[in-house]
Design an enzyme around this catalytic site. Sequence first.
Site, mmCIF file in Angstrom:
data_model
loop_
_atom_site.group_PDB
_atom_site.id
_atom_site.type_symbol
_atom_site.label_atom_id
_atom_site.label_comp_id
_atom_site.label_asym_id
_atom_site.label_seq_id
_atom_site.Cartn_x
_atom_site.Cartn_y
_atom_site.Cartn_z
ATOM 1 N N ASP A 160 -10.877 2.594 2.242
ATOM 2 C CA ASP A 160 -11.255 2.018 3.541
ATOM 3 C C ASP A 160 -12.029 3.012 4.416
ATOM 4 O O ASP A 160 -13.034 2.657 5.032
ATOM 5 C CB ASP A 160 -10.013 1.538 4.308
ATOM 6 C CG ASP A 160 -9.563 0.161 3.855
ATOM 7 O OD1 ASP A 160 -10.370 -0.559 3.236
ATOM 8 O OD2 ASP A 160 -8.402 -0.191 4.122
ATOM 9 N N LYS A 167 0.810 -1.225 0.000
ATOM 10 C CA LYS A 167 0.000 0.000 0.000
ATOM 11 C C LYS A 167 0.843 1.276 0.000
ATOM 12 O O LYS A 167 0.511 2.240 -0.681
ATOM 13 C CB LYS A 167 -0.953 -0.003 1.199
ATOM 14 C CG LYS A 167 -2.073 -1.037 1.056
ATOM 15 C CD LYS A 167 -2.994 -0.969 2.252
ATOM 16 C CE LYS A 167 -4.202 -1.871 2.049
ATOM 17 N NZ LYS A 167 -5.211 -1.670 3.097
HETATM 18 P P1 NAP Z 1 -2.313 -3.651 10.955
HETATM 19 O O1 NAP Z 1 -1.890 -2.548 10.046
HETATM 20 O O2 NAP Z 1 -1.406 -4.812 11.182
HETATM 21 O O3 NAP Z 1 -2.637 -2.968 12.396
HETATM 22 C C1 NAP Z 1 -3.115 -3.738 13.485
HETATM 23 C C2 NAP Z 1 -3.175 -2.883 14.733
HETATM 24 O O4 NAP Z 1 -3.644 -3.717 15.791
HETATM 25 C C3 NAP Z 1 -1.804 -2.360 15.193
HETATM 26 O O5 NAP Z 1 -1.990 -1.175 15.934
HETATM 27 C C4 NAP Z 1 -1.328 -3.501 16.095
HETATM 28 O O6 NAP Z 1 -0.359 -3.126 17.041
HETATM 29 C C5 NAP Z 1 -2.614 -3.836 16.801
HETATM 30 N N1 NAP Z 1 -2.619 -5.191 17.351
HETATM 31 C C6 NAP Z 1 -2.379 -6.347 16.687
HETATM 32 N N2 NAP Z 1 -2.508 -7.392 17.528
HETATM 33 C C7 NAP Z 1 -2.802 -6.871 18.751
HETATM 34 C C8 NAP Z 1 -3.032 -7.444 20.032
HETATM 35 N N3 NAP Z 1 -3.004 -8.769 20.217
HETATM 36 N N4 NAP Z 1 -3.299 -6.614 21.065
HETATM 37 C C9 NAP Z 1 -3.341 -5.264 20.892
HETATM 38 N N5 NAP Z 1 -3.132 -4.665 19.687
HETATM 39 C C10 NAP Z 1 -2.874 -5.461 18.634
HETATM 40 O O7 NAP Z 1 -3.701 -4.275 10.495
HETATM 41 P P2 NAP Z 1 -4.906 -3.504 9.755
HETATM 42 O O8 NAP Z 1 -4.755 -3.628 8.302
HETATM 43 O O9 NAP Z 1 -5.013 -2.151 10.352
HETATM 44 O O10 NAP Z 1 -6.159 -4.430 10.155
HETATM 45 C C11 NAP Z 1 -6.643 -4.480 11.483
HETATM 46 C C12 NAP Z 1 -7.899 -5.364 11.514
HETATM 47 O O11 NAP Z 1 -8.931 -4.745 10.746
HETATM 48 C C13 NAP Z 1 -7.695 -6.752 10.887
HETATM 49 O O12 NAP Z 1 -8.409 -7.700 11.630
HETATM 50 C C14 NAP Z 1 -8.299 -6.623 9.510
HETATM 51 O O13 NAP Z 1 -8.790 -7.857 9.004
HETATM 52 C C15 NAP Z 1 -9.445 -5.657 9.787
HETATM 53 N N6 NAP Z 1 -9.827 -4.886 8.605
HETATM 54 C C16 NAP Z 1 -11.113 -4.957 8.220
HETATM 55 C C17 NAP Z 1 -11.532 -4.231 7.127
HETATM 56 C C18 NAP Z 1 -12.969 -4.302 6.702
HETATM 57 O O14 NAP Z 1 -13.260 -3.910 5.576
HETATM 58 N N7 NAP Z 1 -13.875 -4.768 7.562
HETATM 59 C C19 NAP Z 1 -10.630 -3.418 6.417
HETATM 60 C C20 NAP Z 1 -9.301 -3.373 6.850
HETATM 61 C C21 NAP Z 1 -8.912 -4.122 7.953
HETATM 62 P P3 NAP Z 1 1.229 -3.285 16.715
HETATM 63 O O15 NAP Z 1 1.548 -2.202 15.749
HETATM 64 O O16 NAP Z 1 1.862 -3.138 18.029
HETATM 65 O O17 NAP Z 1 1.382 -4.663 16.116
#
Ligand code: NAP
Length: 284
Positions: free
Chosen positions: A110, A73
């Site tokens: 998004d 991205k």
């Molecule tokens: P990402 O860039 O990897 O960010 C994840 C965030 O969550 C980071 O702040 C990470 O912290 C934190 N995190 C991960 N595991 C954790 C834990 N066990 N405890 C506390 N914090 C935690 O991922 P993303 O792309 O933002 O996606 C996040 C979620 O949203 C995913 O489940 C994804 O499938 C979902 N999502 C859904 C949609 C939709 O259309 N519904 C769209 C996009 C994403 P660190 O930086 O410390 O690892």
Amino acid sequence: MSLPISGTTRVAAVIGDPVRHSLSPVLHNAAYQQLGLDWVYVAFDVPDGAARPALDGARAFGLVGLSVTMPHKAAVADLCDERAPDAAKLHSVNTVTLRPDGSLYGESTDGEGFLLALRDAGHAPAGQDVLVLGAGGAARAVAVALAGGGSELTITARRADSAEQAAALVGARTVAWDHRDDAARAARYVVNATPIGMGDGALPVPVEALDAGQVYVDLVYHPLETPMLQAAQARGATVVDGLGMLVRQAALQVERWTGMPAPLERMRSAVRVHLSEIQSGRQP
Ligand code: NAP
């Protein structure tokens, strides 16, 4: 679903690594079929660092558009000829439109998809206190959209520096991860933008932090009913699952590329069927 492929079939695609479990082909192909288009959408596994040749290939093959997922991205944001304001702010592109002159226009759907999904569910977060849990790509996109729509934002993440960086994008407050339960109590909307709830029983906030006056929004869509979503609902909170945003962000891509209104119901039902097949083990 069988798609007739001919010499005139146009191609759209998603690039990512890994990409084989992407739901985008399900959403897009359902839409193209419903719209009666001779188009097909495929997934290309493109390794980290290879975004440039992938975009060159997209140009050479005359693709209609590209969805972009991790880890490309940010690289694609740099490689587009022009970026929408939100994509420039986020330094992240999930949608590339190939213009007739060969130039590439990058957007991030998004945030807008998130706001549209909330609106579809009957919610208007403008002027409301919103707590965003997480500070990754999705959290930042959601934060930029919410701030643009006039919400009062607080961001919390397990890494304080990451929360500060996300908050700085939009002038939001931050709160320490260990104090997120108090922040959740004070918020009207609590948005989980972490993967917590995917495949384990963990809750992103203690369930006692939510009650009937609040709205809990989960971005996680696999499973659709996360443990937190179920617990929040049992407390009387209103809940919104991750399906609406998933469909809306793809629907915006369909609309950008086809110029037609996206068939939302068809896309929703296709992805619901697919997710339930994954859940029951009928899809890998
Ligand atoms: P990402 O860039 O990897 O960010 C994840 C965030 O969550 C980071 O702040 C990470 O912290 C934190 N995190 C991960 N595991 C954790 C834990 N066990 N405890 C506390 N914090 C935690 O991922 P993303 O792309 O933002 O996606 C996040 C979620 O949203 C995913 O489940 C994804 O499938 C979902 N999502 C859904 C949609 C939709 O259309 N519904 C769209 C996009 C994403 P660190 O930086 O410390 O690892």
